[in-house]
Design a protein around this motif. Structure first.
Motif, PDB file in Angstrom:
ATOM      1  N   ARG A   1       0.907  -1.260  -0.048  1.00 12.95           N
ATOM      2  CA  ARG A   1      -0.212  -0.052   0.171  1.00 12.95           C
ATOM      3  C   ARG A   1       0.779   1.190   0.053  1.00 12.95           C
ATOM      4  N   GLY A   2       0.895   2.326   0.343  1.00 12.06           N
ATOM      5  CA  GLY A   2       0.978   3.502  -0.044  1.00 12.06           C
ATOM      6  C   GLY A   2       2.181   3.796  -1.169  1.00 12.06           C
ATOM      7  N   PRO A   3       3.175   4.640  -0.902  1.00  8.24           N
ATOM      8  CA  PRO A   3       3.975   5.243  -2.354  1.00  8.24           C
ATOM      9  C   PRO A   3       5.800   4.467  -2.133  1.00  8.24           C
ATOM     10  N   LYS A   4       5.786   3.098  -1.396  1.00  7.75           N
ATOM     11  CA  LYS A   4       6.396   2.534  -0.725  1.00  7.75           C
ATOM     12  C   LYS A   4       6.653   1.547  -2.108  1.00  7.75           C
ATOM     13  N   GLY A   5       8.012   1.136  -2.426  1.00  5.17           N
ATOM     14  CA  GLY A   5       8.129   0.214  -3.916  1.00  5.17           C
ATOM     15  C   GLY A   5       8.138   0.426  -4.409  1.00  5.17           C
TER      16      GLY A   5
ATOM     17  N   TYR B   1       9.596   3.109  -6.973  1.00  2.17           N
ATOM     18  CA  TYR B   1      10.357   3.657  -6.990  1.00  2.17           C
ATOM     19  C   TYR B   1      11.575   2.407  -7.208  1.00  2.17           C
ATOM     20  N   ASP B   2      12.573   2.843  -7.829  1.00  2.00           N
ATOM     21  CA  ASP B   2      13.748   1.550  -8.435  1.00  2.00           C
ATOM     22  C   ASP B   2      14.690   2.407  -7.444  1.00  2.00           C
ATOM     23  N   TRP B   3      15.168   2.609  -6.565  1.00  2.88           N
ATOM     24  CA  TRP B   3      15.950   3.537  -5.786  1.00  2.88           C
ATOM     25  C   TRP B   3      17.202   2.978  -6.386  1.00  2.88           C
ATOM     26  N   PRO B   4      17.385   1.308  -5.782  1.00  2.16           N
ATOM     27  CA  PRO B   4      19.256   1.218  -6.073  1.00  2.16           C
ATOM     28  C   PRO B   4      19.129   1.672  -7.900  1.00  2.16           C
ATOM     29  N   HIS B   5      18.868   1.536  -8.809  1.00  3.72           N
ATOM     30  CA  HIS B   5      18.997   1.732 -10.047  1.00  3.72           C
ATOM     31  C   HIS B   5      19.223   3.459  -9.796  1.00  3.72           C
TER      32      HIS B   5
ATOM     33  N   VAL C   1      14.398  13.079  -8.461  1.00  8.22           N
ATOM     34  CA  VAL C   1      13.404  13.487  -8.911  1.00  8.22           C
ATOM     35  C   VAL C   1      13.375  13.620 -10.396  1.00  8.22           C
ATOM     36  N   ALA C   2      14.306  14.315 -10.947  1.00  7.18           N
ATOM     37  CA  ALA C   2      14.832  13.836 -13.028  1.00  7.18           C
ATOM     38  C   ALA C   2      14.449  12.454 -13.263  1.00  7.18           C
ATOM     39  N   ILE C   3      15.578  11.272 -12.629  1.00  6.53           N
ATOM     40  CA  ILE C   3      15.847  10.032 -12.943  1.00  6.53           C
ATOM     41  C   ILE C   3      14.499   9.373 -12.395  1.00  6.53           C
ATOM     42  N   LEU C   4      13.932   9.856 -11.834  1.00  6.09           N
ATOM     43  CA  LEU C   4      12.259   8.658 -11.465  1.00  6.09           C
ATOM     44  C   LEU C   4      10.895   9.582 -12.162  1.00  6.09           C
ATOM     45  N   LYS C   5      11.174  10.876 -12.099  1.00  4.46           N
ATOM     46  CA  LYS C   5       9.809  11.495 -12.341  1.00  4.46           C
ATOM     47  C   LYS C   5       9.154  11.061 -12.907  1.00  4.46           C
TER      48      LYS C   5
ATOM     49  N   LYS D   1       4.752  12.026  -9.477  1.00  7.76           N
ATOM     50  CA  LYS D   1       4.149  12.646  -7.924  1.00  7.76           C
ATOM     51  C   LYS D   1       5.933  12.569  -7.407  1.00  7.76           C
ATOM     52  N   LEU D   2       6.633  11.556  -7.339  1.00 12.03           N
ATOM     53  CA  LEU D   2       7.915  11.958  -6.271  1.00 12.03           C
ATOM     54  C   LEU D   2       7.857  13.750  -6.551  1.00 12.03           C
ATOM     55  N   GLU D   3       8.235  13.834  -4.981  1.00  8.62           N
ATOM     56  CA  GLU D   3       8.680  14.988  -4.995  1.00  8.62           C
ATOM     57  C   GLU D   3       9.822  15.272  -4.105  1.00  8.62           C
ATOM     58  N   SER D   4      10.410  16.300  -3.771  1.00  8.68           N
ATOM     59  CA  SER D   4      11.987  16.377  -3.754  1.00  8.68           C
ATOM     60  C   SER D   4      12.357  16.308  -2.087  1.00  8.68           C
ATOM     61  N   SER D   5      11.410  16.130  -2.012  1.00  5.55           N
ATOM     62  CA  SER D   5      11.395  15.505   0.251  1.00  5.55           C
ATOM     63  C   SER D   5      11.399  14.070  -0.091  1.00  5.55           C
ATOM     64  N   ASN D   6      10.745  13.343  -0.473  1.00  3.20           N
ATOM     65  CA  ASN D   6      10.642  11.901  -0.764  1.00  3.20           C
ATOM     66  C   ASN D   6      12.190  11.484  -0.659  1.00  3.20           C
ATOM     67  N   THR D   7      13.137  12.042  -1.580  1.00  3.37           N
ATOM     68  CA  THR D   7      14.604  11.670  -2.182  1.00  3.37           C
ATOM     69  C   THR D   7      15.735  12.150  -1.202  1.00  3.37           C
TER      70      THR D   7
END
Length: 225
Positions: A154-158, A160-164, A191-195, A200-206
């Protein structure tokens, strides 16, 4: 769990990570000192460094669960531990990738990435072993989801491919394509890579992922001595 408790947990986990990362850097100095490989770090040393990183992350997880999870258990607390675990592992990986004063050779960089991917998979299982039975949220470590719990995610976790994305950020820094003047520059790069993933990704999430990169990039080499 209220906002104050959440902030307190995050600060405590950040302190744990800072202490663990400092210990890891000292351990790397011992690995480097064993052999004089300045221009090229061989695969066996990569394996030693990744092994040390895994042990470091395992101890971090045990400390996080005992010191934080026991105070505020349940899904909300473990979601915060998951996120902090992802950031800490990214910091360990970034430290290894920096090599001994210069980035790893591309072939060894590939080896390091593969080794850390395996570490993430093992850590997923370890996080799940610590998780209370009534916590049904999906486990995510550095963006790698637990397939057993995917249906319950549920929610935003998972998303985004953070390792990549982390690998891309480090690659741009290594090539001189990204010369961050502040942590904000790294956040905006994420943000630019994952947008394109969901828009919906915001700077604060990163920030949990950008902060260790900025700290390592901005670190004084004398701090290791």
């Amino acid at each position: 769990m209220d906002a104050n408790a959440t902030d307190t947990m995050k600060l405590h986990l950040e302190a744990l990570s800072a202490k663990a990362l400092s210990a890891f850097k000292r351990q790397l100095l011992g690995i480097y000192a064993a052999e004089d490989y300045r221009d090229f770090i061989p695969e066996f040393m990569i394996n030693d460094m990744v092994g040390a990183a895994e042990s470091n992350a395992q101890q971090w997880l045990a400390d996080a669960v005992s010191q934080v999870g026991a105070v505020a258990g349940g899904p909300a607390a473990f979601a915060i531990i998951d996120e902090a675990m992802a950031a800490h592992l990214s910091a360990l990986e970034g430290t290894v990738k920096l090599g001994r004063g210069m980035p790893l050779h591309p072939a060894m960089l590939k080896v390091a990435v593969e080794r850390f991917d395996a570490v993430r998979s093992r850590l997923i299982r370890q996080v799940e072993n610590h998780r209370p039975q009534n916590a049904q949220e999906s486990v995510v470590v550095s963006g790698v989801s637990n397939p057993v719990a995917d249906s319950a995610r549920r929610g935003p976790k998972g998303k985004y491919d953070w390792p990549h994305a982390t690998n891309i950020v480090w690659g741009r820094i290594f090539r001189g394509e990204l010369i961050p003047k502040s942590q904000r520059d790294i956040e905006e790069a994420f943000v630019a890579i994952l947008k394109g993933d969901d828009g919906k990704l915001e700077s604060s999430n990163t920030r949990p992922y950008a902060r260790p990169i900025w700290q390592e990039f901005n670190r004084d080499p004398e701090d290791d001595n």
